[in-house]
Design an enzyme around this catalytic site. Sequence first.
Site, PDB file in Angstrom:
ATOM      1  N   CYS A 159       0.039   7.108  16.899  1.00 40.65           N
ATOM      2  CA  CYS A 159      -0.344   6.578  16.053  1.00 40.65           C
ATOM      3  C   CYS A 159       0.537   5.660  14.066  1.00 40.65           C
ATOM      4  CB  CYS A 159      -2.275   5.792  16.173  1.00 40.65           C
ATOM      5  SG  CYS A 159      -3.104   5.520  17.158  1.00 40.65           S
TER       6      CYS A 159
ATOM      7  N   GLU B  85      -1.578   5.987  11.671  1.00 45.73           N
ATOM      8  CA  GLU B  85      -2.866   6.617  10.842  1.00 45.73           C
ATOM      9  C   GLU B  85      -2.633   8.028  11.198  1.00 45.73           C
ATOM     10  OE1 GLU B  85      -3.396   3.780  12.951  1.00 45.73           O
ATOM     11  OE2 GLU B  85      -4.871   2.913  12.716  1.00 45.73           O
TER      12      GLU B  85
HETATM   13  N1  THU Z   1      -1.543   2.064  17.313  1.00 44.20           N
HETATM   14  C1  THU Z   1      -1.755   2.352  15.830  1.00 44.20           C
HETATM   15  O1  THU Z   1      -0.746   2.933  15.120  1.00 44.20           O
HETATM   16  N2  THU Z   1      -3.551   2.226  15.513  1.00 44.20           N
HETATM   17  C2  THU Z   1      -3.788   2.852  16.040  1.00 44.20           C
HETATM   18  O2  THU Z   1      -5.052   2.341  16.059  1.00 44.20           O
HETATM   19  C3  THU Z   1      -3.888   1.645  17.637  1.00 44.20           C
HETATM   20  C4  THU Z   1      -2.999   1.702  17.905  1.00 44.20           C
HETATM   21  C5  THU Z   1      -0.119   1.743  17.890  1.00 44.20           C
HETATM   22  C6  THU Z   1      -0.095   2.849  18.986  1.00 44.20           C
HETATM   23  C7  THU Z   1       1.132   2.209  19.468  1.00 44.20           C
HETATM   24  O3  THU Z   1       2.351   2.150  19.099  1.00 44.20           O
HETATM   25  C8  THU Z   1       0.783   0.592  19.332  1.00 44.20           C
HETATM   26  O4  THU Z   1      -0.107   0.550  18.773  1.00 44.20           O
HETATM   27  C9  THU Z   1       0.040  -0.023  20.826  1.00 44.20           C
HETATM   28  O5  THU Z   1      -1.145   0.959  21.234  1.00 44.20           O
END
Ligand code: THU
Length: 163
Positions: A73, A75
């Site tokens: 993710c 974050e």
């Molecule tokens: N994702 C994030 O970057 N942050 C989050 O808090 C939730 C999901 C990303 C992970 C993945 O690459 C895409 O969003 C779909 O889940």
Amino acid sequence: MKTEKLITDITVYENRSELPADVAMLMDKAFEAARGAYAPYSRFYVGAAILLANGEVVTGSNQENSAYPSGLCAERTTAFSASARFPGVAFKKLVIVAINPDKPLDRPVPPCGACRQVLMEYEQIAKSPIEVTFAGESGPIYQVKSVNDLMPFAFSADFIPAN
Ligand code: THU
């Protein structure tokens, strides 16, 4: 037996024009980072920007992989990058945004549970709250004063006997 209530204060901004200048600047950087996400599988583009106590700003985005669980993710990419570049420097503010080209997001996108856990530990070791602001492409923007507000009953190193 008794019942207790947990109360969380959230600041709700109607739109970007209401944001304090430093948070608006972080949001611009987070959107720029989101546009650089490597997310060919989900087509969900997340960006983050962290303002550190030394004034530096670190940005990041989600990074995916054809072996799906290997991705990360935005974050955590950003928090790990900030901690790696500036070890021991507290995170003061975090802004998170997301872009979904297929279905534009009209509400804030909050960090997932695993990211909350990681952010919580950086907040705890710094003994200083991290203000977290999260937004979609339009609609209201939410802000909490601390990761603790996003994650009651957090697990922490305190529970591990060696600590
Ligand atoms: N994702 C994030 O970057 N942050 C989050 O808090 C939730 C999901 C990303 C992970 C993945 O690459 C895409 O969003 C779909 O889940």
